[in-house]
Design a protein around this motif. Structure first.
Motif, mmCIF file in Angstrom:
data_model
loop_
_atom_site.group_PDB
_atom_site.id
_atom_site.type_symbol
_atom_site.label_atom_id
_atom_site.label_comp_id
_atom_site.label_asym_id
_atom_site.label_seq_id
_atom_site.Cartn_x
_atom_site.Cartn_y
_atom_site.Cartn_z
ATOM 1 N N ARG A 367 0.868 -1.019 0.017
ATOM 2 C CA ARG A 367 0.120 0.045 -0.010
ATOM 3 C C ARG A 367 0.909 1.238 0.023
ATOM 4 O O ARG A 367 1.998 1.154 0.334
ATOM 5 C CB ARG A 367 -0.763 0.012 1.273
ATOM 6 N N PRO A 368 0.484 2.577 -0.661
ATOM 7 C CA PRO A 368 1.177 3.658 -0.301
ATOM 8 C C PRO A 368 1.357 4.032 1.327
ATOM 9 O O PRO A 368 0.653 3.231 2.161
ATOM 10 C CB PRO A 368 0.134 4.923 -0.757
ATOM 11 N N ILE A 369 2.584 4.573 1.801
ATOM 12 C CA ILE A 369 2.787 4.546 2.935
ATOM 13 C C ILE A 369 2.946 6.164 3.309
ATOM 14 O O ILE A 369 3.172 6.820 2.383
ATOM 15 C CB ILE A 369 4.016 3.862 3.365
ATOM 16 N N ARG A 370 2.568 6.573 4.540
ATOM 17 C CA ARG A 370 2.893 8.041 4.900
ATOM 18 C C ARG A 370 3.169 8.177 6.339
ATOM 19 O O ARG A 370 2.769 7.112 7.178
ATOM 20 C CB ARG A 370 1.232 8.829 4.788
ATOM 21 N N VAL A 371 4.197 8.913 6.627
ATOM 22 C CA VAL A 371 4.450 9.390 7.973
ATOM 23 C C VAL A 371 3.984 10.559 8.325
ATOM 24 O O VAL A 371 4.233 11.502 7.473
ATOM 25 C CB VAL A 371 5.973 9.332 8.239
ATOM 26 N N CYS A 372 3.204 10.766 9.328
ATOM 27 C CA CYS A 372 2.592 12.001 9.619
ATOM 28 C C CYS A 372 3.027 12.600 10.853
ATOM 29 O O CYS A 372 3.103 11.832 11.893
ATOM 30 C CB CYS A 372 1.079 11.853 9.656
ATOM 31 N N GLY A 373 3.546 13.939 10.817
ATOM 32 C CA GLY A 373 3.868 14.696 12.165
ATOM 33 C C GLY A 373 2.588 15.064 13.051
ATOM 34 O O GLY A 373 1.479 15.347 12.291
ATOM 35 N N MET A 374 2.719 14.673 14.262
ATOM 36 C CA MET A 374 1.547 14.953 15.194
ATOM 37 C C MET A 374 1.967 15.975 16.053
ATOM 38 O O MET A 374 3.013 15.668 16.850
ATOM 39 C CB MET A 374 0.915 13.732 15.677
ATOM 40 N N VAL A 375 1.259 16.996 16.413
ATOM 41 C CA VAL A 375 1.668 17.992 17.486
ATOM 42 C C VAL A 375 0.780 17.834 18.707
ATOM 43 O O VAL A 375 -0.364 17.572 18.333
ATOM 44 C CB VAL A 375 1.803 19.437 16.951
ATOM 45 N N ILE A 415 -14.037 9.524 23.424
ATOM 46 C CA ILE A 415 -12.800 9.104 22.930
ATOM 47 C C ILE A 415 -12.320 10.473 22.342
ATOM 48 O O ILE A 415 -11.032 10.616 22.328
ATOM 49 C CB ILE A 415 -13.164 8.096 21.743
ATOM 50 N N PHE A 416 -13.195 11.120 21.431
ATOM 51 C CA PHE A 416 -12.712 12.370 20.900
ATOM 52 C C PHE A 416 -11.985 13.371 21.891
ATOM 53 O O PHE A 416 -10.885 13.858 21.686
ATOM 54 C CB PHE A 416 -13.993 13.029 20.103
ATOM 55 N N LYS A 417 -12.578 13.449 23.052
ATOM 56 C CA LYS A 417 -12.121 14.528 24.059
ATOM 57 C C LYS A 417 -10.767 13.990 24.613
ATOM 58 O O LYS A 417 -9.938 14.819 25.254
ATOM 59 C CB LYS A 417 -13.078 14.821 25.005
ATOM 60 N N SER A 418 -10.473 12.685 24.501
ATOM 61 C CA SER A 418 -9.141 12.229 25.061
ATOM 62 C C SER A 418 -7.973 12.449 24.134
ATOM 63 O O SER A 418 -6.927 11.981 24.466
ATOM 64 C CB SER A 418 -9.521 10.736 25.349
ATOM 65 N N SER A 419 -8.354 12.875 22.966
ATOM 66 C CA SER A 419 -7.311 12.958 22.166
ATOM 67 C C SER A 419 -6.228 13.928 22.488
ATOM 68 O O SER A 419 -6.632 15.177 22.980
ATOM 69 C CB SER A 419 -7.788 13.382 20.737
ATOM 70 N N THR A 420 -4.833 13.546 22.480
ATOM 71 C CA THR A 420 -4.096 14.442 22.813
ATOM 72 C C THR A 420 -3.082 15.223 21.588
ATOM 73 O O THR A 420 -2.383 16.335 22.162
ATOM 74 C CB THR A 420 -2.993 13.596 23.633
ATOM 75 N N HIS A 421 -3.347 14.909 20.441
ATOM 76 C CA HIS A 421 -2.692 15.395 19.367
ATOM 77 C C HIS A 421 -3.598 15.750 18.264
ATOM 78 O O HIS A 421 -4.645 15.071 18.199
ATOM 79 C CB HIS A 421 -1.590 14.201 18.971
ATOM 80 N N PHE A 422 -2.945 16.286 17.229
ATOM 81 C CA PHE A 422 -3.808 16.784 16.023
ATOM 82 C C PHE A 422 -2.675 16.858 14.965
ATOM 83 O O PHE A 422 -1.337 17.057 15.218
ATOM 84 C CB PHE A 422 -4.587 17.922 16.088
ATOM 85 N N ASN A 423 -3.259 16.512 13.534
ATOM 86 C CA ASN A 423 -2.215 16.664 12.405
ATOM 87 C C ASN A 423 -2.273 18.152 11.728
ATOM 88 O O ASN A 423 -3.351 18.636 11.672
ATOM 89 C CB ASN A 423 -2.947 15.566 11.463
ATOM 90 N N PRO A 424 -1.260 18.653 11.618
ATOM 91 C CA PRO A 424 -0.864 19.884 11.306
ATOM 92 C C PRO A 424 -0.578 19.872 9.809
ATOM 93 O O PRO A 424 0.046 20.883 9.194
ATOM 94 C CB PRO A 424 0.298 20.421 11.995
ATOM 95 N N THR A 425 -1.159 19.075 9.143
ATOM 96 C CA THR A 425 -0.827 18.773 7.518
ATOM 97 C C THR A 425 0.715 18.533 7.398
ATOM 98 O O THR A 425 1.553 19.514 6.651
ATOM 99 C CB THR A 425 -1.495 19.851 6.768
ATOM 100 N N ASP A 426 1.394 17.767 7.965
ATOM 101 C CA ASP A 426 2.670 17.578 8.067
ATOM 102 C C ASP A 426 3.078 16.217 7.639
ATOM 103 O O ASP A 426 3.125 15.100 8.409
ATOM 104 C CB ASP A 426 3.393 18.034 9.323
ATOM 105 N N LEU A 427 3.158 15.728 6.428
ATOM 106 C CA LEU A 427 3.448 14.432 5.850
ATOM 107 C C LEU A 427 4.358 14.349 4.885
ATOM 108 O O LEU A 427 4.955 15.166 4.083
ATOM 109 C CB LEU A 427 2.102 14.018 5.106
ATOM 110 N N VAL A 428 4.756 12.911 5.056
ATOM 111 C CA VAL A 428 5.783 12.511 3.828
ATOM 112 C C VAL A 428 5.081 11.171 3.454
ATOM 113 O O VAL A 428 4.762 10.316 4.153
ATOM 114 C CB VAL A 428 7.304 12.436 4.370
ATOM 115 N N CYS A 429 5.133 10.964 1.959
ATOM 116 C CA CYS A 429 4.458 9.906 1.405
ATOM 117 C C CYS A 429 5.335 9.088 0.662
ATOM 118 O O CYS A 429 6.167 9.686 -0.233
ATOM 119 C CB CYS A 429 3.223 10.470 0.654
ATOM 120 N N GLY A 430 5.154 7.760 0.418
ATOM 121 C CA GLY A 430 5.792 7.024 -0.535
ATOM 122 C C GLY A 430 4.651 6.394 -1.272
ATOM 123 O O GLY A 430 3.976 5.776 -0.837
ATOM 124 N N ILE A 431 4.602 6.783 -2.659
ATOM 125 C CA ILE A 431 3.919 6.367 -3.333
ATOM 126 C C ILE A 431 3.858 5.392 -4.641
ATOM 127 O O ILE A 431 3.285 5.193 -5.558
ATOM 128 C CB ILE A 431 3.118 7.748 -3.947
#
Length: 505
Positions: A367-375, A415-431
């Motif tokens: 599959r395509p792979i992505r690594v996402c930064g989470m802040v 569950i939503f309120k227990s989330s500690t991080h979010f995605n700032p659109t910081d990705l690297v993708c292998g396609i």
């Protein structure tokens, strides 16, 4: 039921009739909520890098990146008009005092801190005044009009990427120029080439091209690299049909069907056209001055290295399965999926036959792979990282927007309120796959993760539909690795006064 005339209009739009019929069906039936199981957190879905692992990931990237085709993919079609919402409102008021408008008061009081200050001053001088005179005479509307309107700088009609963001001793820079600099710091690939790809709106592409033409040569001399710049536009065929509140096509006064741009998920087709080994994705406005770029560069290289390591292990496991399917190769592939990729297999996996387990792992790994930064979540809007149960009983990591979640369900809200991080659109993708062929990225999206919103046009209510978000549903069936990155790497500019924050000075 679509009329003959409506069908002809749809064909003229370049959209298959069955796609539009599916969109109308989505309006009627709605999109299902994403059933999140728990929030991804440090140690359970989000990797925390220590000094040693950070350095190793960077070293892995540095060792391989020079021989790869790397593209920095920058969504840049966003109009700046939303940045100036408060200033536009001020122009419409009859009362132009600053007493009741803290936003405009801050803008005016700190106007010398903006990178466009000298340009704005020159615009007023061209009109027979100056910024100093206008401030002294409290002509705030005149100042703002010269910033926003075409008689002056025309910022209200420009895209964010072409506004002056940051000041330097040798001049100011727009976000486009900042992405040149960033690219030279972590995006140098094969042939010492930095490849930047901007997705732009049709009405602004010429201005982007003109800007690139004025800075490209100087940037190449400064950094000793070659810049390859390309552009694409959101395809009209990705627009979605608008409907009225009865789910019938929304008809304009001239009898034409209203089609609307379908959100950033429409850019999946643009990404699918990119030919690269690695693709970094980052929004146009998330840039900082040079003094703060080191952290961004460090973690961009790190997530690139983590992707290359995971990709190498996955490719090796797939090639081994091609050579032989036995307990050894299946166990290795299983460990790559759970240990390196970080996926979770279903409880029934162990009871499958050897061939079934091999086939299952092939599907999971190829599959395509992505690594996402989470802040760390500090209240900023953005998609959060969650574990989601798949139809086959396994668990995958997904980025979910609030619009995808049933927050009226107490368990889901918890569950939503227990989330500690979010995605700032910081990705690297292998396609590309393990044989070097490009994936068809359209095969890996979840079409049932779109959004429906209510809008209005010409005083009439309508319903609009967005395609699965680029880093949400459009990548739902990718392999995802989430990595914690420092909050300083996320500095978007949503309003003009955001440029007054220390990180942009």
């Amino acid at each position: 039921m679509l009329t003959k005339d409506q069908k002809q209009q749809i064909e003229k739009q370049g959209m298959p009739l069955e796609v539009v019929e599916e969109q109308i069906n989505n309006f009627e039936s709605g999109f299902p909520f994403l059933d999140i199981q728990k929030a991804a957190q440090i140690g359970d879905g989000i990797i925390e890098l220590n000094e040693t692992s950070l350095q190793k990931a960077m070293d892995d990237y540095q060792a391989k990146s020079g021989e790869m085709v790397i593209v920095k993919f920058v969504p840049a079609s966003g109009a700046a008009s939303r940045m100036f919402k408060n200033l536009f409102s001020f122009l419409e008021k009859k009362d132009t005092s600053l007493d009741k408008d803290d936003f405009v008061k801050k803008f005016i009081s700190e106007i010398k801190s903006f990178a466009f200050y000298e340009d704005l001053d020159q615009s007023l001088k061209n009109a027979g005044s100056s910024l100093k005179e206008a401030l002294g005479n409290k002509e705030y509307s005149t100042i703002i009009a010269h910033l926003l309107e075409d008689k002056g700088l025309g910022y209200g009609n420009l895209p964010k990427g072409l506004l002056k963001f940051h000041n330097y001793p040798d001049g100011s820079r727009t976000p486009v120029e900042e992405h040149f600099v960033e690219g030279a710091q972590y995006g140098i690939g094969k042939g010492k080439t930095v490849r930047l790809h901007f997705t732009v709106s049709p009405e602004h592409q010429k201005k982007f091209e003109e800007k690139v033409a004025t800075v490209k040569s100087a940037m190449e001399s400064k950094f000793g690299v070659h810049f390859h710049i390309s552009f694409s536009q959101q395809k009209k065929s990705t627009d979605t049909i608008a409907v009225d509140l009865e789910n019938k096509p929304f008809m304009e006064e001239d009898g034409s069907i209203l089609f609307r741009p379908a959100g950033h998920g429409a850019l999946l087709e643009n990404l699918n056209d990119i030919d690269a080994d690695l693709v970094f994705i980052k929004n146009i406005d998330n840039v900082v001055p040079d003094r703060l770029k080191d952290t961004t560069t460090t973690y961009k290289k790190a997530i690139g290295g983590i992707l290359l390591h995971a990709q190498e292990k996955a490719f090796k496991a797939l090639k081994d399965l091609d050579l032989a399917v036995d307990e050894v190769t299946v166990e290795r592939a299983s460990k790559v999926f759970t240990g390196v990729i970080g996926g979770k297999l279903s409880p029934s996996f162990a009871s499958k036959t050897l061939q079934e387990r091999a086939a299952h792992l092939r599907k999971k790994l190829n599959r395509p792979i992505r690594v996402c930064g989470m802040v760390e979540n500090t209240g900023e809007p953005g998609g959060g990282p969650f574990w989601v149960k798949e139809a086959d009983g396994s668990f995958s990591l997904q980025i979910a927007e609030t619009a995808q979640l049933d927050l009226n369900n107490a368990a889901q809200e918890k569950i939503f309120k227990s989330s500690t991080h979010f995605n700032p659109t910081d990705l690297v993708c292998g396609i590309k796959d393990y044989k070097g062929n490009a994936f068809n990225l359209m095969d890996f999206r979840d079409p049932k993760t779109g959004f429906i919103t209510q809008k209005s046009k010409s005083g009439r209510d309508l319903k609009a539909q967005e395609l699965p978000g680029l880093w949400n549903g459009s990548m739902a069936n990718w392999n995802s690795i989430f990595v914690e990155v420092p909050l300083i790497t996320f500095n978007p500019v949503k309003t003009i006064n955001d440029l007054l924050r220390d990180v942009h000075q």
